[in-house]
Design a protein around this motif. Structure first.
Motif, PDB file in Angstrom:
ATOM      1  N   GLY A 146       0.847  -1.194   0.000  1.00  0.00           N
ATOM      2  CA  GLY A 146       0.000   0.000   0.000  1.00  0.00           C
ATOM      3  C   GLY A 146       0.874   1.232   0.000  1.00  0.00           C
ATOM      4  O   GLY A 146       2.093   1.142   0.156  1.00  0.00           O
ATOM      5  N   HIS A 147       0.269   2.387  -0.186  1.00  0.00           N
ATOM      6  CA  HIS A 147       1.071   3.605  -0.237  1.00  0.00           C
ATOM      7  C   HIS A 147       1.517   4.040   1.144  1.00  0.00           C
ATOM      8  O   HIS A 147       2.697   4.298   1.375  1.00  0.00           O
ATOM      9  CB  HIS A 147       0.265   4.733  -0.899  1.00  0.00           C
ATOM     10  CG  HIS A 147       1.108   5.917  -1.230  1.00  0.00           C
ATOM     11  ND1 HIS A 147       1.481   6.850  -0.284  1.00  0.00           N
ATOM     12  CD2 HIS A 147       1.696   6.299  -2.391  1.00  0.00           C
ATOM     13  CE1 HIS A 147       2.253   7.771  -0.869  1.00  0.00           C
ATOM     14  NE2 HIS A 147       2.401   7.453  -2.139  1.00  0.00           N
ATOM     15  N   GLY A 148       0.579   4.113   2.083  1.00  0.00           N
ATOM     16  CA  GLY A 148       0.880   4.681   3.396  1.00  0.00           C
ATOM     17  C   GLY A 148       0.515   6.148   3.398  1.00  0.00           C
ATOM     18  O   GLY A 148       0.493   6.792   2.338  1.00  0.00           O
ATOM     19  N   VAL A 176       3.057  -1.157   3.867  1.00  0.00           N
ATOM     20  CA  VAL A 176       2.994   0.155   3.232  1.00  0.00           C
ATOM     21  C   VAL A 176       4.390   0.641   2.875  1.00  0.00           C
ATOM     22  O   VAL A 176       5.382   0.265   3.494  1.00  0.00           O
ATOM     23  CB  VAL A 176       2.272   1.229   4.084  1.00  0.00           C
ATOM     24  CG1 VAL A 176       0.867   0.795   4.419  1.00  0.00           C
ATOM     25  CG2 VAL A 176       3.054   1.566   5.333  1.00  0.00           C
ATOM     26  N   MET A 177       4.411   1.488   1.868  1.00  0.00           N
ATOM     27  CA  MET A 177       5.655   1.940   1.291  1.00  0.00           C
ATOM     28  C   MET A 177       6.303   3.081   2.069  1.00  0.00           C
ATOM     29  O   MET A 177       7.492   3.113   2.239  1.00  0.00           O
ATOM     30  CB  MET A 177       5.299   2.417  -0.108  1.00  0.00           C
ATOM     31  CG  MET A 177       6.407   2.578  -1.044  1.00  0.00           C
ATOM     32  SD  MET A 177       5.685   3.391  -2.457  1.00  0.00           S
ATOM     33  CE  MET A 177       5.150   4.924  -1.742  1.00  0.00           C
ATOM     34  N   GLU A 178       5.490   4.028   2.501  1.00  0.00           N
ATOM     35  CA  GLU A 178       6.085   5.169   3.207  1.00  0.00           C
ATOM     36  C   GLU A 178       5.186   5.673   4.336  1.00  0.00           C
ATOM     37  O   GLU A 178       4.019   5.288   4.442  1.00  0.00           O
ATOM     38  CB  GLU A 178       6.407   6.312   2.235  1.00  0.00           C
ATOM     39  CG  GLU A 178       5.274   6.728   1.344  1.00  0.00           C
ATOM     40  CD  GLU A 178       5.735   7.693   0.249  1.00  0.00           C
ATOM     41  OE1 GLU A 178       5.067   8.712   0.064  1.00  0.00           O
ATOM     42  OE2 GLU A 178       6.755   7.411  -0.418  1.00  0.00           O
ATOM     43  N   HIS A 179       5.777   6.501   5.168  1.00  0.00           N
ATOM     44  CA  HIS A 179       5.099   7.189   6.279  1.00  0.00           C
ATOM     45  C   HIS A 179       4.807   6.323   7.511  1.00  0.00           C
ATOM     46  O   HIS A 179       4.611   6.852   8.585  1.00  0.00           O
ATOM     47  CB  HIS A 179       3.777   7.844   5.848  1.00  0.00           C
ATOM     48  CG  HIS A 179       3.925   8.802   4.722  1.00  0.00           C
ATOM     49  ND1 HIS A 179       4.877   9.800   4.714  1.00  0.00           N
ATOM     50  CD2 HIS A 179       3.257   8.915   3.548  1.00  0.00           C
ATOM     51  CE1 HIS A 179       4.781  10.491   3.590  1.00  0.00           C
ATOM     52  NE2 HIS A 179       3.819   9.972   2.864  1.00  0.00           N
ATOM     53  N   TRP A 211       4.516   4.694 -11.087  1.00  0.00           N
ATOM     54  CA  TRP A 211       5.828   4.980 -10.538  1.00  0.00           C
ATOM     55  C   TRP A 211       6.188   4.137  -9.317  1.00  0.00           C
ATOM     56  O   TRP A 211       7.258   3.557  -9.232  1.00  0.00           O
ATOM     57  CB  TRP A 211       5.855   6.473 -10.199  1.00  0.00           C
ATOM     58  CG  TRP A 211       7.111   6.982  -9.596  1.00  0.00           C
ATOM     59  CD1 TRP A 211       7.279   7.390  -8.302  1.00  0.00           C
ATOM     60  CD2 TRP A 211       8.377   7.165 -10.246  1.00  0.00           C
ATOM     61  NE1 TRP A 211       8.574   7.810  -8.112  1.00  0.00           N
ATOM     62  CE2 TRP A 211       9.265   7.686  -9.283  1.00  0.00           C
ATOM     63  CE3 TRP A 211       8.835   6.921 -11.541  1.00  0.00           C
ATOM     64  CZ2 TRP A 211      10.588   7.973  -9.585  1.00  0.00           C
ATOM     65  CZ3 TRP A 211      10.154   7.215 -11.830  1.00  0.00           C
ATOM     66  CH2 TRP A 211      11.008   7.739 -10.867  1.00  0.00           C
ATOM     67  N   HIS A 212       5.288   4.085  -8.332  1.00  0.00           N
ATOM     68  CA  HIS A 212       5.615   3.377  -7.089  1.00  0.00           C
ATOM     69  C   HIS A 212       5.799   1.875  -7.321  1.00  0.00           C
ATOM     70  O   HIS A 212       6.594   1.239  -6.633  1.00  0.00           O
ATOM     71  CB  HIS A 212       4.534   3.603  -6.037  1.00  0.00           C
ATOM     72  CG  HIS A 212       4.567   4.980  -5.455  1.00  0.00           C
ATOM     73  ND1 HIS A 212       5.718   5.566  -5.021  1.00  0.00           N
ATOM     74  CD2 HIS A 212       3.585   5.889  -5.232  1.00  0.00           C
ATOM     75  CE1 HIS A 212       5.455   6.774  -4.550  1.00  0.00           C
ATOM     76  NE2 HIS A 212       4.169   6.997  -4.683  1.00  0.00           N
ATOM     77  N   VAL A 213       5.068   1.337  -8.268  1.00  0.00           N
ATOM     78  CA  VAL A 213       5.208  -0.088  -8.565  1.00  0.00           C
ATOM     79  C   VAL A 213       6.532  -0.319  -9.282  1.00  0.00           C
ATOM     80  O   VAL A 213       7.347  -1.156  -8.874  1.00  0.00           O
ATOM     81  CB  VAL A 213       4.020  -0.592  -9.428  1.00  0.00           C
ATOM     82  CG1 VAL A 213       4.269  -2.019  -9.892  1.00  0.00           C
ATOM     83  CG2 VAL A 213       2.723  -0.502  -8.629  1.00  0.00           C
TER      84      VAL A 213
HETATM   85 CO    CO Z   1       3.417   8.539  -3.532  1.00  0.00          CO
END
Ligand code: CO
Length: 267
Positions: A146-148, A176-179, A211-213
């Motif tokens: 997930g993004h986060g 999650v990817m970030e945060h 992009w994130h993928v």
């Molecule tokens: Co983003």
């Protein structure tokens, strides 16, 4: 009463992710042939990129201003986000502002993002889980990325999905990817080592495979999730398909949109 639908996506500069947006836009147009359908991007950075390549996309306020100037009185502002995070709360504020300002709309109804809140979480969780389990094959674990979000009331849903998956099938995880470091890849690497996971099935929990993928999930650099897992001896198979490419998820967004349209016609 002159009605319009405005779809609000985070946005992407990636062709493949844009196909997800185009697809859901098409579905909405098919379902509501008599209502004009517009698209806006909530991400300022992505809008900047699109403008540079000569394919400018409106922000939500820009699109709402255009609808006002066309004499539209009733708007459904449909979120194409996954969880009710920062972008969704900004849509609620905009709906408020555009209804209350002088010469604003008579009514703006905001359609829920994919996850509409805790009450309806199960429906989304079931659908996402089924996607993960479908292709799992002989993988020891399924891991969604997930993004986060920094927003407290959005961040809880990743954890809630993770818990739901774990109850149904302990091999399925939501990271999650970030945060939110506690739900980041490091946590899952540790867990997978403890569980002796040798093969992981990686999927994005993101609207499009952009992009994130390409960069953060499967990127060819040492910090992508795939590289991090492989460095620990965990073989990965990644699915490069965003949520907007699965009909069973798009149908949930369309149900939220339909609810919002029905609310509009109640006044
Ligand atoms: Co983003």
């Amino acid at each position: 009463m002159k009605t319009a639908i405005l779809l609000a996506a985070f946005g992407s500069r990636h062709q493949k992710a844009r196909e997800s947006i185009d697809r859901i836009t098409q579905r909405v147009c098919q379902e509501y042939p008599d209502i004009p359908v517009r698209l806006a991007y909530t991400s300022k950075i992505i809008r900047g990129h699109m403008e540079k390549v000569g394919e400018a996309v409106d922000s939500v306020p820009e699109a709402l201003d255009k609808l006002l100037s066309e004499g539209v009185t009733h708007v459904v502002l449909q979120s194409l986000h996954l969880v009710p995070g920062k972008e969704f709360h900004e849509l609620l504020n905009l709906a408020n502002d555009y209804m209350l300002k002088d010469n604003g709309f008579n009514r703006v109804e905001v359609g829920f993002p994919l996850v509409a809140g805790e009450v309806s979480l199960k429906k989304v969780a079931d659908a996402v889980l089924s996607i993960g389990l479908e292709g799992r094959g002989d993988h020891d674990a399924v891991l969604f990325m997930g993004h986060g979000t920094r927003q407290l009331d959005g961040s809880v849903y990743y954890e809630a999905l993770h818990r739901f998956f774990q109850e149904k099938d302990p091999t399925v995880h939501m990271g999650v990817m970030e945060h939110q470091e506690e739900a980041g890849i490091e946590t899952f690497i540790q867990r997978f080592k403890e569980l002796n996971v040798k093969k992981a099935y990686l999927l994005p929990f993101l609207f499009g495979a952009g992009w994130h993928v390409v960069k953060d999930m499967v990127g060819d650099h040492e910090n992508s999730w795939q590289s991090r897992l492989e460095a620990e001896g965990i073989e990965c198979e990644a699915v490069l398909k965003g949520a907007g490419e699965y009909d069973r998820l798009v149908n949930i967004w369309l149900a939220h949109l339909n609810d919002a349209i029905r609310r509009l016609s109640r006044c």
